[in-house]
Structures are given as structure tokens and as C-alpha cells.
Design a protein around this motif. Structure first.
Motif, PDB file in Angstrom:
ATOM      1  N   THR A 147     -22.968  -4.223  16.121  1.00 29.16           N
ATOM      2  CA  THR A 147     -23.732  -4.688  14.966  1.00 29.16           C
ATOM      3  C   THR A 147     -24.535  -3.559  14.342  1.00 29.16           C
ATOM      4  N   GLN A 148     -25.111  -2.706  15.158  1.00 31.64           N
ATOM      5  CA  GLN A 148     -25.891  -1.584  14.639  1.00 31.64           C
ATOM      6  C   GLN A 148     -25.005  -0.600  13.879  1.00 31.64           C
ATOM      7  N   LEU A 149     -23.845  -0.304  14.447  1.00 32.58           N
ATOM      8  CA  LEU A 149     -22.938   0.621  13.751  1.00 32.58           C
ATOM      9  C   LEU A 149     -22.456   0.035  12.426  1.00 32.58           C
ATOM     10  N   GLN A 150     -22.169  -1.264  12.419  1.00 30.16           N
ATOM     11  CA  GLN A 150     -21.738  -1.895  11.183  1.00 30.16           C
ATOM     12  C   GLN A 150     -22.851  -1.872  10.144  1.00 30.16           C
ATOM     13  N   ALA A 151     -24.076  -2.136  10.560  1.00 32.48           N
ATOM     14  CA  ALA A 151     -25.194  -2.096   9.618  1.00 32.48           C
ATOM     15  C   ALA A 151     -25.402  -0.688   9.068  1.00 32.48           C
ATOM     16  N   ARG A 152     -25.301   0.305   9.920  1.00 32.70           N
ATOM     17  CA  ARG A 152     -25.463   1.683   9.445  1.00 32.70           C
ATOM     18  C   ARG A 152     -24.350   2.073   8.483  1.00 32.70           C
ATOM     19  N   ARG A 153     -23.117   1.690   8.818  1.00 34.99           N
ATOM     20  CA  ARG A 153     -21.992   2.012   7.936  1.00 34.99           C
ATOM     21  C   ARG A 153     -22.150   1.347   6.571  1.00 34.99           C
ATOM     22  N   ASN A 154     -22.575   0.106   6.567  1.00 37.64           N
ATOM     23  CA  ASN A 154     -22.760  -0.591   5.291  1.00 37.64           C
ATOM     24  C   ASN A 154     -23.852   0.064   4.450  1.00 37.64           C
ATOM     25  N   LEU A 155     -24.944   0.472   5.100  1.00 38.74           N
ATOM     26  CA  LEU A 155     -26.029   1.123   4.358  1.00 38.74           C
ATOM     27  C   LEU A 155     -25.582   2.453   3.780  1.00 38.74           C
ATOM     28  N   GLU A 156     -24.875   3.251   4.559  1.00 43.19           N
ATOM     29  CA  GLU A 156     -24.415   4.557   4.071  1.00 43.19           C
ATOM     30  C   GLU A 156     -23.429   4.403   2.916  1.00 43.19           C
ATOM     31  N   GLN A 157     -22.510   3.463   3.048  1.00 39.92           N
ATOM     32  CA  GLN A 157     -21.557   3.251   1.960  1.00 39.92           C
ATOM     33  C   GLN A 157     -22.253   2.737   0.701  1.00 39.92           C
ATOM     34  N   TYR A 158     -23.232   1.895   0.861  1.00 42.27           N
ATOM     35  CA  TYR A 158     -23.955   1.364  -0.299  1.00 42.27           C
ATOM     36  C   TYR A 158     -24.708   2.470  -1.036  1.00 42.27           C
ATOM     37  N   LEU A 159     -25.427   3.323  -0.296  1.00 40.05           N
ATOM     38  CA  LEU A 159     -26.177   4.408  -0.946  1.00 40.05           C
ATOM     39  C   LEU A 159     -25.236   5.442  -1.559  1.00 40.05           C
ATOM     40  N   ALA A 160     -24.143   5.771  -0.854  1.00 40.29           N
ATOM     41  CA  ALA A 160     -23.198   6.755  -1.400  1.00 40.29           C
ATOM     42  C   ALA A 160     -22.546   6.239  -2.675  1.00 40.29           C
ATOM     43  N   LYS A 161     -22.237   4.960  -2.724  1.00 42.55           N
ATOM     44  CA  LYS A 161     -21.615   4.394  -3.929  1.00 42.55           C
ATOM     45  C   LYS A 161     -22.580   4.425  -5.111  1.00 42.55           C
ATOM     46  N   LYS A 162     -23.853   4.167  -4.849  1.00 44.12           N
ATOM     47  CA  LYS A 162     -24.832   4.228  -5.932  1.00 44.12           C
ATOM     48  C   LYS A 162     -24.902   5.623  -6.535  1.00 44.12           C
ATOM     49  N   GLY A 163     -25.008   6.651  -5.681  1.00 40.06           N
ATOM     50  CA  GLY A 163     -25.081   8.017  -6.201  1.00 40.06           C
ATOM     51  C   GLY A 163     -23.802   8.457  -6.871  1.00 40.06           C
ATOM     52  N   GLN A 164     -22.646   8.114  -6.299  1.00 39.71           N
ATOM     53  CA  GLN A 164     -21.381   8.553  -6.888  1.00 39.71           C
ATOM     54  C   GLN A 164     -21.116   7.856  -8.216  1.00 39.71           C
ATOM     55  N   ASP A 165     -21.489   6.605  -8.340  1.00 38.95           N
ATOM     56  CA  ASP A 165     -21.313   5.914  -9.616  1.00 38.95           C
ATOM     57  C   ASP A 165     -22.148   6.557 -10.712  1.00 38.95           C
ATOM     58  N   MET A 166     -23.351   6.972 -10.374  1.00 39.57           N
ATOM     59  CA  MET A 166     -24.199   7.638 -11.370  1.00 39.57           C
ATOM     60  C   MET A 166     -23.577   8.957 -11.830  1.00 39.57           C
ATOM     61  N   LEU A 167     -23.054   9.739 -10.872  1.00 33.59           N
ATOM     62  CA  LEU A 167     -22.464  11.033 -11.242  1.00 33.59           C
ATOM     63  C   LEU A 167     -21.167  10.863 -12.014  1.00 33.59           C
ATOM     64  N   GLU A 168     -20.352   9.878 -11.645  1.00 32.74           N
ATOM     65  CA  GLU A 168     -19.088   9.689 -12.364  1.00 32.74           C
ATOM     66  C   GLU A 168     -19.311   9.205 -13.788  1.00 32.74           C
ATOM     67  N   LYS A 169     -20.404   8.505 -14.035  1.00 33.22           N
ATOM     68  CA  LYS A 169     -20.722   8.138 -15.414  1.00 33.22           C
ATOM     69  C   LYS A 169     -21.024   9.369 -16.260  1.00 33.22           C
ATOM     70  N   VAL A 170     -21.553  10.413 -15.619  1.00 29.77           N
ATOM     71  CA  VAL A 170     -21.919  11.635 -16.345  1.00 29.77           C
ATOM     72  C   VAL A 170     -20.774  12.630 -16.368  1.00 29.77           C
TER      73      VAL A 170
END
Length: 546
Positions: free
Chosen positions: A234-257
Motif C-alpha cells: 500500500t505504501q509503495l502504491q501510494a508513493r507511485r501514485n503521488l510521483e506520477q501525479y506530480l510529474a504529470k502536472k509539471g510535464q503538462d505545463m511544459l508541453e503546453k509551452v
């Protein structure tokens, strides 16, 4: 009958031998088209209007349905894979009702129909076993209705009913699923199966349901928070979900630019899984409050007489002479005592803080952006971005991912942004191959679609050329009279009208050799059709041999 057929065959053969090449080709083509049309009509009529009676049946259930259709003398067809049965459209609903009345199909296993028959004198153990079998069968039928599942089996283990419950014994269940093809069940389907089984059995929890497929893969994850393995997963799944969520936010911002595929963002998060309870007490010496106050007042009065007589009997004997003569001075003492006790309470503030697990301890963000380039091919050059542009991109990612910077960086977050040229040679080669393959498929489709019309046109041209090369065989408008006279058999131009040739009746063929007009030819055919038919036949045979 056989003589008539042989005579008809001989006549057809004689007619076929008298036809020319073009006429034979025409008759053959017409016969082929007629036969093809009859074949197509026969196939279409034999296909009929069939509809689906039942689909996704097991082999045992399909055999039962087919046996019932054979008894009812209903035509049927078996679909691909043998799991579907088709019957005429107008008999679908009637057969469904008839089969339902017979309990066909009932699916794999035994459901609650096991209790339809009353069994008196049955023991509690058998009754409980039948109940478990019924629940297992009903769950298996329900799970089989999922699109990805072809068949399913459910095994349930229930603890024994005892007066004293054992907390270490609980209900469990195992689900075996046969997946269609080589596909795999989606996580939402697996969770649906687990919750379906858990909510159908009393005392069963979803994390105690195990799902296994026909390939031997364990599809259910251990979500038991009481065990070390379940907690770690459960801890690994929670960490993976958090990392993917934050990485997607940053990458979406950069790809818009920068554009799609021009940036890569990866986040590493350290999460605090400790639950902390903090109790804090603060005292305020300036904020004093009287807690208790005690005040005691004491008054003491005492009188003391001083005697000067000598010690002896007279001094201890109370006589008039002694009392009169022994008067002495008296000392009067008064004491007053006042005691006050005051206790003060110092102001105190108590706070309890509970920190739940899941807080972010530290974030590390790595960002790579594609370098700008100008030109194409050999002239392609990399143009680096300015420090101001790099700083702007870094601030975008910092804000999007929630990275602390500057004096507020108490967690020690770090972010790295680098500009590097991306290796897009593989993507370019793959795109080129896809373009070539797409063009090849396009031309193949065009050629495939144009082949049949081209073949039809070629066949039509060949047919027309054969017709053109075939000599025109017709009866000329003008026929020498002598040739028609020769058709009588004696060539003398005389006939007796009965065909024996020894009469002396004058015939119109006795005229001078000339040309027979259409009117004369029609009149000759009407007057003597037998001779004219023989003459035309000989003329056609003569024309073919020459």
C-alpha cells in the motif's frame, strides 16, 4: 422416358453442332450467368434469417441446448468457437421460453435451485453445504457475465459456527476466472469481482478474496493493512501514485509551452508514514489566578499572679489570714495572631497535535527539456536557450510540483532542469517507415479495389473482340434460283406436290435464274416449308465447311 431424354440430348447436340463460334460463346456465357444466379439464389435462400439464441455458452450447456433443439426439430447453426447458437429469427423467443421452462441453460455449477426440491430429514451440515454450493454457483454465473470473463468458479470457506469465536479464523474466498483470448482483466474488473464476492458472503472482507486467472497469475493484491506485506504494498502504491501525479502536472505545463514530447519530468517523493501525536504545555507566569486562599485569626488572653510568701505549709494553706495578708500583684497578657495563606495558579496552555501518515518529507524533481535546433539534415544546429528562459521553465515546474525553494525550503527539496538534445532519430525512422507502409497499404487497396473492375473490363473487351472476329452468318437477301431449286433433290424444278418428284405441276422455281426477293422467299416458305428448311440447312452446312 429414357428414349425421350436421349432424343432430346441428340437434338441439343445437333443444334450445338450447327452453331457458330460466336453463337456458342453467347450461349455458354448466358448459361454460366444463369447457373451463377441460380446458385446465388439457392445459397441466399438456404442461409435464411437466423438470429442469436444463446451466446457465450460452455460446452456442456451448448450440448444441452442442441439436444433440446433436436428434440423440437428446430434448425440451428453453431457460431464460431462453438459458444453461440443461432436459429431462425421467428422462433427465437418461443424457444427461449421453452428452454427456460426446462431450466436450460442454467450455467456452470448449482445455484439456489438446489433448494427447489424439499428434502425432509436433512442434517444441518448438509443444509449448510448446500447453501455454500448455491452461493458459489450464483457468484460464478454472475462473474461470467463480465465481458472479459469466459468462465468462472468460486470457492468459499466459512468458519464453523461455535459459541466461542476465534478471531484468527475468518471467511475467505478464491475466484478462478478464464479470460477470453490472451487478454488480462483490468484492475477495476478485479476490484469489482472482489467486492461482489465480499458483499455476498457474511463476514467476508474484500482483502480476503483472491482472484486467479487461467494463466496462473494472481490478479488480486494484498491490501491487508495488518500485515507487513500488505502495508508495504500500500505504501509503495501510494508513493507511485503521488510521483506520477506530480510529474504529470509539471510535464503538462511544459508541453503546453514547448510542445508535445519536448520535455520529460520525473519526481521522487519521500513520504512520512509515521503517525505522530504531539502534546505541548505552555505556562504563563504573568497570568496568575488565585487557586485557593486560607485566613486564620487567633486571640489569646492569659492572667498570671506573682506570690512572695515562702514556701511551706502556710503558703499552700488557704486561710483567711493568709489570703488577706498574702495579696500579691497579678500579670494580664493578651496575644493576637492572624495567618493568611493564598495559593495562585499559573496560566497553562495544553495542545495535542496528531500528525497522520502520508506527509511529504522531501521532493526531488528532475526535468529535461529538448534543445532548440535550426535547419534540417546536415545543416541542423542546436541553439541553446538563454538563462532567463531556463529560469522561467524551472519556476514553472517548481510551482506546478509544489517544490519548496529559498528560505521556505525546510524539507530540503531539490529541482534540476537541464537542456539536452533529444535523440529523435529512432522516431524519425519509425515515422518514415510508417509513411512508407501507409502508402504501400493505400496503393494495395487501390489495386485490390481496381482489380475486379479491370478484370470485368478485360473480359468484356475479349468478348467483344471474339464477336467481331466471328463471321456473320445470315441468309442473303438475294439467292440464286438454281441453288434453291437444287434443294428439291432432283434439280429439274418439277414437283408433284407430294415429294416424290415425278409430278408435272408447274413450280415457281422454273423461272429463269434470278434473284429471290424477301416476299417471294416468305411465300415459298409458307407453301413448302419442308423443302425450304432442307435448302437452308444445306446452305448453312456448305458455308461452314467452306
Amino acid at each position: 422416358m429414357n428414349q425421350n431424354l436421349s432424343k432430346l440430348g441428340g437434338q441439343l447436340k445437333a443444334i450445338w453442332s450447327q452453331l457458330g463460334a460466336g453463337q456458342r460463346l453467347t450461349v455458354g456465357a448466358a448459361t454460366f450467368v444463369f447457373a451463377a444466379g441460380l446458385t446465388a439464389i439457392a445459397l441466399w435462400s438456404s442461409h435464411g434469417d437466423y438470429g442469436l439464441l444463446y451466446g457465450r455458452l460452455s460446452d456442456a450447456e451448448a450440448a444441452k441446448v442442441i439436444a433440446a433443439l433436436d428434440d423440437a426439430k428446430v434448425p440451428y447453426k453453431i457460431g464460431s468457437g462453438g459458444g453461440s447458437i443461432l436459429i431462425p429469427q421467428d422462433k427465437i423467443y418461443q424457444m427461449r421460453m421453452q428452454l427456460a421452462g426446462r431450466g436450460i441453460p442454467q450455467g456452470d455449477g448449482v445455484g439456489f435451485e438446489i433448494f427447489d426440491k424439499q428434502n425432509f430429514g436433512i442434517s444441518d451440515f448438509v443444509q449448510r453445504a448446500n447453501y455454500v454450493r448455491a452461493v458459489q454457483g450464483e457468484l460464478a454465473r454472475t462473474i461470467s457475465q463480465i465481458n472479459e470473463v469466459e468462465a468462472a468458479r468460486v470457492m468459499i470457506v466459512l468458519p464453523e459456527n461455535r459459541l466461542l469465536l476465534d478471531k484468527d479464523k475468518f471467511a475467505t474466498a478464491s475466484v478462478f476466472v478464464r479470460v477470453r483470448g490472451n487478454s488480462q482483466l483490468q484492475p477495476q474488473s478485479i476490484n469489482s469481482i472482489r467486492f461482489l464476492v465480499a458483499n455476498s458472503v457474511e463476514g467476508l472482507k474484500p482483502n480476503h478474496v483472491t482472484v486467479v486467472d487461467n494463466l496462473g497469475n494472481v490478479l488480486s493484491e494484498n491490501t491487508d493493512t495488518d500485515s507487513l506485506s500488505g502495508l508495504t504494498g500500500t505504501q509503495l502504491q501510494a508513493r507511485r501514485n503521488l510521483e506520477q501525479y506530480l510529474a504529470k502536472k509539471g510535464q503538462d505545463m511544459l508541453e503546453k509551452v514547448l510542445g508535445p514530447g519536448q520535455a520529460i519530468v520525473r519526481v521522487s517523493a519521500e513520504i512520512n508514514y509515521d503517525t505522530t501525536t504531539k502534546t505541548e504545555e505552555k505556562f504563563d507566569p504573568d497570568g496568575q489566578v488565585i487557586r485557593s486562599q486560607t485566613k486564620n485569626d487567633e486571640n489569646n488572653d492569659s492572667i498570671t499572679a506573682n506570690s512572695s510568701a515562702p514556701a511551706g505549709i502556710s503558703a499552700n494553706t488557704a486561710t483567711d489570714t493568709n489570703s488577706a495578708t498574702a495579696s500579691a500583684p497579678v500579670t494580664n497578657t493578651k496575644n493576637h495572631k492572624s495567618v493568611a495563606n493564598v495559593e495562585y495558579e499559573i496560566g497553562k496552555t495544553t495542545s495535542n497535535t496528531m500528525l497522520a501518515a502520508g506527509g511529504i518529507k522531501r521532493l526531488s524533481v528532475a526535468v529535461t527539456v529538448a534543445a532548440q535546433s535550426q535547419g534540417t539534415g546536415v545543416d541542423r544546429k542546436v541553439v541553446p536557450r538563454t538563462p532567463e528562459e531556463i529560469d522561467k521553465l524551472r519556476r514553472i515546474v517548481t510551482t506546478a510540483c509544489g517544490v519548496e525553494t529559498g528560505n521556505d525550503n525546510t524539507r530540503g527539496d531539490a529541482i534540476t532542469l537541464e537542456e539536452l538534445p533529444f535523440n529523435d532519430q529512432f522516431a524519425a525512422d519509425l515515422t518514415k517507415e510508417l509513411d512508407v507502409q501507409q502508402k504501400h497499404d493505400l496503393w494495395m487497396n487501390l489495386v485490390r479495389n481496381a482489380t475486379y473492375p479491370a478484370l470485368g473490363v478485360v473480359a468484356l473487351v475479349i468478348l467483344l473482340r471474339i464477336f467481331k472476329r466471328t463471321p456473320i452468318q445470315d441468309i442473303p437477301i438475294g439467292v440464286p434460283v438454281g441453288k434453291l431449286m437444287a434443294a428439291n433433290g432432283n434439280g429439274n424444278g418439277h414437283s408433284n406436290g407430294n415429294g416424290n418428284g415425278n409430278g408435272h405441276k408447274h413450280s415457281p422455281f422454273e423461272a429463269e435464274p434470278g434473284v429471290v426477293t424477301v416476299d417471294v422467299l416468305n411465300r415459298l416458305i409458307k407453301e413448302n416449308p419442308t423443302n425450304m428448311t432442307q435448302a437452308i440447312r444445306e446452305w448453312m452446312n456448305k458455308g461452314r465447311t467452306t
